[in-house]
Design a protein around this motif. Sequence first.
Motif, PDB file in Angstrom:
ATOM      1  N   LEU A 552       0.820  -1.207   0.000  1.00  0.00           N
ATOM      2  CA  LEU A 552       0.000   0.000   0.000  1.00  0.00           C
ATOM      3  C   LEU A 552       0.858   1.263   0.000  1.00  0.00           C
ATOM      4  O   LEU A 552       0.524   2.257  -0.651  1.00  0.00           O
ATOM      5  CB  LEU A 552      -0.927  -0.014   1.220  1.00  0.00           C
ATOM      6  CG  LEU A 552      -1.907   1.141   1.379  1.00  0.00           C
ATOM      7  CD1 LEU A 552      -2.845   1.223   0.193  1.00  0.00           C
ATOM      8  CD2 LEU A 552      -2.699   0.984   2.673  1.00  0.00           C
ATOM      9  N   ARG A 553       1.966   1.235   0.724  1.00  0.00           N
ATOM     10  CA  ARG A 553       2.819   2.417   0.848  1.00  0.00           C
ATOM     11  C   ARG A 553       3.826   2.549  -0.289  1.00  0.00           C
ATOM     12  O   ARG A 553       4.481   3.581  -0.414  1.00  0.00           O
ATOM     13  CB  ARG A 553       3.558   2.370   2.183  1.00  0.00           C
ATOM     14  CG  ARG A 553       2.650   2.460   3.390  1.00  0.00           C
ATOM     15  CD  ARG A 553       2.265   3.873   3.682  1.00  0.00           C
ATOM     16  NE  ARG A 553       3.387   4.611   4.255  1.00  0.00           N
ATOM     17  CZ  ARG A 553       3.579   5.907   4.162  1.00  0.00           C
ATOM     18  NH1 ARG A 553       2.725   6.620   3.457  1.00  0.00           N
ATOM     19  NH2 ARG A 553       4.613   6.503   4.715  1.00  0.00           N
ATOM     20  N   ASN A 554       3.949   1.498  -1.114  1.00  0.00           N
ATOM     21  CA  ASN A 554       4.911   1.520  -2.215  1.00  0.00           C
ATOM     22  C   ASN A 554       4.198   1.181  -3.518  1.00  0.00           C
ATOM     23  O   ASN A 554       4.261   0.041  -4.001  1.00  0.00           O
ATOM     24  CB  ASN A 554       6.053   0.536  -1.952  1.00  0.00           C
ATOM     25  CG  ASN A 554       6.878   0.904  -0.744  1.00  0.00           C
ATOM     26  OD1 ASN A 554       7.887   1.584  -0.850  1.00  0.00           O
ATOM     27  ND2 ASN A 554       6.460   0.443   0.437  1.00  0.00           N
ATOM     28  N   PRO A 555       3.449   2.091  -4.107  1.00  0.00           N
ATOM     29  CA  PRO A 555       2.687   1.804  -5.333  1.00  0.00           C
ATOM     30  C   PRO A 555       3.581   1.276  -6.443  1.00  0.00           C
ATOM     31  O   PRO A 555       4.733   1.675  -6.584  1.00  0.00           O
ATOM     32  CB  PRO A 555       2.109   3.174  -5.699  1.00  0.00           C
ATOM     33  CG  PRO A 555       2.119   3.956  -4.431  1.00  0.00           C
ATOM     34  CD  PRO A 555       3.308   3.482  -3.666  1.00  0.00           C
ATOM     35  N   GLY A 556       3.031   0.367  -7.223  1.00  0.00           N
ATOM     36  CA  GLY A 556       3.754  -0.224  -8.340  1.00  0.00           C
ATOM     37  C   GLY A 556       4.387  -1.549  -8.026  1.00  0.00           C
ATOM     38  O   GLY A 556       4.608  -2.373  -8.922  1.00  0.00           O
ATOM     39  N   ILE A 557       4.655  -1.807  -6.740  1.00  0.00           N
ATOM     40  CA  ILE A 557       5.321  -3.056  -6.395  1.00  0.00           C
ATOM     41  C   ILE A 557       4.370  -4.242  -6.481  1.00  0.00           C
ATOM     42  O   ILE A 557       4.793  -5.383  -6.626  1.00  0.00           O
ATOM     43  CB  ILE A 557       5.944  -2.961  -4.985  1.00  0.00           C
ATOM     44  CG1 ILE A 557       7.006  -4.062  -4.828  1.00  0.00           C
ATOM     45  CG2 ILE A 557       4.885  -3.079  -3.899  1.00  0.00           C
ATOM     46  CD1 ILE A 557       7.811  -3.937  -3.572  1.00  0.00           C
ATOM     47  N   LEU A 583      -4.816  -5.549  -5.647  1.00  0.00           N
ATOM     48  CA  LEU A 583      -4.676  -6.200  -6.947  1.00  0.00           C
ATOM     49  C   LEU A 583      -5.529  -5.496  -8.010  1.00  0.00           C
ATOM     50  O   LEU A 583      -5.134  -5.406  -9.175  1.00  0.00           O
ATOM     51  CB  LEU A 583      -5.061  -7.675  -6.830  1.00  0.00           C
ATOM     52  CG  LEU A 583      -4.100  -8.558  -6.026  1.00  0.00           C
ATOM     53  CD1 LEU A 583      -4.716  -9.926  -5.772  1.00  0.00           C
ATOM     54  CD2 LEU A 583      -2.767  -8.716  -6.740  1.00  0.00           C
ATOM     55  N   THR A 584      -6.687  -5.028  -7.584  1.00  0.00           N
ATOM     56  CA  THR A 584      -7.564  -4.334  -8.533  1.00  0.00           C
ATOM     57  C   THR A 584      -6.923  -3.038  -9.043  1.00  0.00           C
ATOM     58  O   THR A 584      -7.045  -2.690 -10.220  1.00  0.00           O
ATOM     59  CB  THR A 584      -8.911  -4.020  -7.868  1.00  0.00           C
ATOM     60  OG1 THR A 584      -9.511  -5.256  -7.430  1.00  0.00           O
ATOM     61  CG2 THR A 584      -9.854  -3.325  -8.830  1.00  0.00           C
ATOM     62  N   HIS A 585      -6.237  -2.336  -8.148  1.00  0.00           N
ATOM     63  CA  HIS A 585      -5.629  -1.052  -8.504  1.00  0.00           C
ATOM     64  C   HIS A 585      -4.111  -1.172  -8.592  1.00  0.00           C
ATOM     65  O   HIS A 585      -3.390  -0.236  -8.225  1.00  0.00           O
ATOM     66  CB  HIS A 585      -6.021   0.007  -7.478  1.00  0.00           C
ATOM     67  CG  HIS A 585      -7.497   0.139  -7.277  1.00  0.00           C
ATOM     68  ND1 HIS A 585      -8.352   0.591  -8.262  1.00  0.00           N
ATOM     69  CD2 HIS A 585      -8.291  -0.157  -6.217  1.00  0.00           C
ATOM     70  CE1 HIS A 585      -9.595   0.598  -7.816  1.00  0.00           C
ATOM     71  NE2 HIS A 585      -9.595   0.138  -6.574  1.00  0.00           N
ATOM     72  N   ALA A 593      -3.280   8.473  -4.526  1.00  0.00           N
ATOM     73  CA  ALA A 593      -4.385   7.936  -5.329  1.00  0.00           C
ATOM     74  C   ALA A 593      -4.649   6.482  -4.977  1.00  0.00           C
ATOM     75  O   ALA A 593      -5.808   6.054  -4.872  1.00  0.00           O
ATOM     76  CB  ALA A 593      -4.058   8.081  -6.815  1.00  0.00           C
ATOM     77  N   LEU A 594      -3.571   5.713  -4.783  1.00  0.00           N
ATOM     78  CA  LEU A 594      -3.742   4.312  -4.396  1.00  0.00           C
ATOM     79  C   LEU A 594      -4.413   4.216  -3.038  1.00  0.00           C
ATOM     80  O   LEU A 594      -5.324   3.412  -2.830  1.00  0.00           O
ATOM     81  CB  LEU A 594      -2.389   3.605  -4.375  1.00  0.00           C
ATOM     82  CG  LEU A 594      -2.408   2.146  -3.909  1.00  0.00           C
ATOM     83  CD1 LEU A 594      -3.276   1.298  -4.838  1.00  0.00           C
ATOM     84  CD2 LEU A 594      -0.990   1.576  -3.842  1.00  0.00           C
ATOM     85  N   TRP A 595      -3.971   5.038  -2.103  1.00  0.00           N
ATOM     86  CA  TRP A 595      -4.567   5.027  -0.767  1.00  0.00           C
ATOM     87  C   TRP A 595      -6.067   5.350  -0.840  1.00  0.00           C
ATOM     88  O   TRP A 595      -6.886   4.687  -0.197  1.00  0.00           O
ATOM     89  CB  TRP A 595      -3.835   6.033   0.112  1.00  0.00           C
ATOM     90  CG  TRP A 595      -4.369   6.102   1.506  1.00  0.00           C
ATOM     91  CD1 TRP A 595      -5.439   6.808   1.946  1.00  0.00           C
ATOM     92  CD2 TRP A 595      -3.862   5.398   2.644  1.00  0.00           C
ATOM     93  NE1 TRP A 595      -5.637   6.610   3.281  1.00  0.00           N
ATOM     94  CE2 TRP A 595      -4.686   5.746   3.748  1.00  0.00           C
ATOM     95  CE3 TRP A 595      -2.800   4.546   2.856  1.00  0.00           C
ATOM     96  CZ2 TRP A 595      -4.463   5.257   5.028  1.00  0.00           C
ATOM     97  CZ3 TRP A 595      -2.577   4.057   4.138  1.00  0.00           C
ATOM     98  CH2 TRP A 595      -3.397   4.401   5.202  1.00  0.00           C
ATOM     99  N   ASP A 596      -6.426   6.362  -1.623  1.00  0.00           N
ATOM    100  CA  ASP A 596      -7.831   6.763  -1.716  1.00  0.00           C
ATOM    101  C   ASP A 596      -8.691   5.664  -2.338  1.00  0.00           C
ATOM    102  O   ASP A 596      -9.820   5.417  -1.890  1.00  0.00           O
ATOM    103  CB  ASP A 596      -7.955   8.042  -2.548  1.00  0.00           C
ATOM    104  CG  ASP A 596      -7.338   9.249  -1.842  1.00  0.00           C
ATOM    105  OD1 ASP A 596      -7.169   9.181  -0.616  1.00  0.00           O
ATOM    106  OD2 ASP A 596      -7.004  10.235  -2.533  1.00  0.00           O
ATOM    107  N   ASN A 601     -12.685   1.205  -1.442  1.00  0.00           N
ATOM    108  CA  ASN A 601     -13.078  -0.204  -1.559  1.00  0.00           C
ATOM    109  C   ASN A 601     -13.269  -0.876  -0.207  1.00  0.00           C
ATOM    110  O   ASN A 601     -14.168  -1.709  -0.035  1.00  0.00           O
ATOM    111  CB  ASN A 601     -12.031  -0.982  -2.349  1.00  0.00           C
ATOM    112  CG  ASN A 601     -12.005  -0.595  -3.819  1.00  0.00           C
ATOM    113  OD1 ASN A 601     -10.995  -0.671  -4.482  1.00  0.00           O
ATOM    114  ND2 ASN A 601     -13.141  -0.140  -4.364  1.00  0.00           N
ATOM    115  N   CYS A 602     -12.418  -0.544   0.762  1.00  0.00           N
ATOM    116  CA  CYS A 602     -12.383  -1.313   2.021  1.00  0.00           C
ATOM    117  C   CYS A 602     -12.890  -0.538   3.229  1.00  0.00           C
ATOM    118  O   CYS A 602     -13.221  -1.153   4.239  1.00  0.00           O
ATOM    119  CB  CYS A 602     -10.959  -1.795   2.294  1.00  0.00           C
ATOM    120  SG  CYS A 602     -10.258  -2.768   0.968  1.00  0.00           S
ATOM    121  N   GLY A 603     -12.908   0.768   3.151  1.00  0.00           N
ATOM    122  CA  GLY A 603     -13.369   1.566   4.274  1.00  0.00           C
ATOM    123  C   GLY A 603     -12.243   1.936   5.222  1.00  0.00           C
ATOM    124  O   GLY A 603     -11.213   1.257   5.310  1.00  0.00           O
TER     125      GLY A 603
END
Length: 726
Positions: A552-557, A583-585, A593-596, A601-603
Motif C-alpha cells: 500500500l505504501r509503495n505503489p507499483g510493487i 490487486l484491482t488497482h 491515489a492508491l490510498w484513496d 473499496n475497504c473503508g
Amino acid sequence: MSLPPGFLDELRARSSLTQVVGRKVMWDARKSNQGKGDMWAPCPFHQEKSASFHVDDKQGFYYCFGCHAKGDAISFIRETENASFMEAVEILAGEVGMPMPARDPVAQQKSDRRSELAEVTEAAVRFFRMSLSQTSGSSARDYLDARGMAQETRDRFEIGYAPNGNALLAHLKDNGVSEEMAIEAGVAAKPDDGRGAYDFYRDRIIFPIRDARGRAISFGGRSMDPNARAKYLNGPERLLFDKGAALYNHGSARTACGKGQTLVVAEGYMDVIALSEAGFEATVAPLGTAVTERQLQLMWRMHPEPVIALDGDKAGLRAAMRVIDLAMPLLEAGKSLRFAIMPEGKDPDDLIKAEGRAGMRSVLEAAVPMVALLWQRETEGKIFDSPERRAMLDKALRDAITPIKDRSLKRHYGEILKDMRFELFKSNRTQSESSTGAGMSDPFAMPLDFAPSSNAGDSYADAGDGYAGGYSGGYDDRYDSGAGRDSSGGGQSSFKRKGDYEARPKREWDPRTKSFKLPAVPAPTTKSSVINSTDDAYVDFLREAVILATALRNPGITLEFESQLEALHPADQDHANLLHALLTHADEKAPQALWDKVLDNCGAPALDRLMAHPHVQITPPVKRPDIEMAQMCLAEELAKIKARRGYSAELNDGILDMVAADDENVTWRLAQAAEARNKATKAEAEDRAEYDIGANGAEMKRDERRAFDDLIASLSISKGTQGGAK
C-alpha cells in the motif's frame, strides 16, 4: 456410451483451449503471451477484476489462482455450459469437426427403443393437456384455481389432467400405439390376473417429468381427493424412467444454475412450481422417494452446495437426517449441502403465499451447513449430565463423520464438532469452576484438584486453599510454620517436608519495602504480546499485515509480486478485502491515489486496523517508502509464509499418512518441507543487532568492530611476514 481408446486424446489435441475459453472471458493483454499460448484473464467461475485465471494452451490445462478451478477443455465446457461429460464431448467434437464414434449395437438398440418410448410419452403429454381444457377437466381446473396457479404457469410446466376410465389408452391405440408400448412407456398397466390393460393415471392432476435433455420420461399424478390412498403417484420404473436417477424440473434448474442461481431442492411438484414462480428457478425435487446417491450427484453437477428446503415438520426433519447419512461418504472439497428448514407446519408453497418472495429468500439465506444439522440430530432433546452420556455423544459424532473419505474434510468436521462440544459443556464446566475455584483450559484434562502426585499422602495437598487453581508455584512464607490449609480448606496441615521446602525458590529481602520480594507475576499485556505468542496463524496474520502495508505504501510493487499475492489467500476478511483492492488497482502509481482507492473499496476501519499494528509501524518500507527495500521485504515475507504453510500442509498430511501406512517417502517429504521452512526462516534466528558489547561493557558498532578486527588481522600477518624475512 463408451468411447474408443484414443478418442479423447485426439479430441483434446485438435481443440484449442484458448479458443474454447476465449468465448467466455476477456484476455488480459498485459499479462498474456498468445505466441507462447500463455493466457491470463479474470476467472469466469468467480467474481473478480484481477487476471488470476491462467490458460496454458500447449499443455491444454487451465487453473485459477483465486478459486483453484482447474481442468481441460471438456471440463471447462461442463462447468460453463452446465453439461454432462458426454454432452461436453459432443459439443467439443462438433466444434473441431470430429464425428462422434458409432455406438455398439446393443446400446444403439436401447437408444432407439428409448426414442420410441419418448414419442409415446410425448403423445400422452399432449393428451393430458388437452383433457385439462375440456369439460372432463373442470374439477381439475377448479382445483388449480383454488391453489392459485395461473394459466401461464400451467402452460410453462405443461400441467394436465388424467380423466377416469381408459381414455388415454384408447387415444394411443387410435394413433397407432400398441398396448405393449403404452405399458412399457409407463402410461398403462396390466394386472397379473389376466385382465386387460388400463390407464395408469386416473382422475389426477398430471405433472410431466422431463430429463436434462428435455425428453418426457414419466409423469407424476396428484389426487384431488384428500382421502385418496396415495396423494402422489409416480410412474413405474421402466427402460425410459429410473426414479432414483431423475429430478423434477431438472433441465430448467440446470439452466438457471448456469446463470448463477443457487440450487434449491424441495419435496414435491407444487413446491418446485411455487418456488420457480417466485423467482427461484433453480429448483428441483426428488420423485416421491428419499434422495438417492445418484440424485445427489446430479445436484452437485449443477451446483457445488445445493440447499435442501424441507418442510418444517417431523417428516421433513427425518428426511433431512437421512440425507446427511447418505451424503457423508460422498462429500468432497467443493461438494456439500446446506439445509433450510421451513417454519413449523409450512412447506415452501405455504410460506410463499403467506410471506411472499422475501420471506422465502430469508429462509433460504439462513440455511445452515450440514455439520450444524448433524450436531442438532445428536444433541437435541438429550441431557449429558454424566461421563457415560458424554462418551455416547463422542462416539455418535465419530461414527457419523467416519464415512467421510476426504481426510482434510474429515479433520475440519472434527474441529467444528469439537468446538460445538466445548460450547455445550462450557456452562457446566464454568459452574464447576466457580464452586471449586479451579479452572481448566482443556475440556478433556483432569482437574487440578485430582491430579496424581508422586507422594500418595499428598494427593490432595494445597487443592482447596481458596485461591484459583490452588498453589501453583513461588515461595510463600505462610508455609514456613505449616500454616497452610488442609485438603478440605479448613484446619491446619502438618509442616511441609524438607524436600518440598528446598524445592521452592528462596526468598529475597527487599530493603526498600522491608519485606520479602514476591514472585514476579506476568502482566496480561505480556501474556498477550506478540513476543509471547507462538501461534503460527497469528504469525501469518502479522506477515500478511506487513505485506499489505508495504504494498500500500509503495505503489507499483504489486505488479511485480502479483502472482504471489494472488496466491496469498488471507484468512482474515479485512486482509482479503485489502488484497483484492490492491490487486484491482495494481496499475496505480501515485501513493495518495492508491490510498484513496483502497479506502473507497475497504473503508477506513480496515485501513486503521492494518496500520495500527506496531509490527507494521516499525517496518522500514512502511515508515519510509523505498521500492528496493519494499522488494526485499515482500520477497522475504512471502517466502516465509509459503514455506511455513507448505510445511504445515505436509506435516498434517504426513501424520495421517504415517498412521495409515509405514512409508519412508512420508518422512522424506516431511524432511524436505522442514528444510524449506528452515531456509526461509533462517534469517529470523540470526542476530540483527547493530551493536556488540565489548569486554568493558561498552557498545561498539558491529561494522566498526569488524573493520578493526580486519585491521588487526592484517597487521598480524604483516608482522609474521617480516619476522620470517629476518
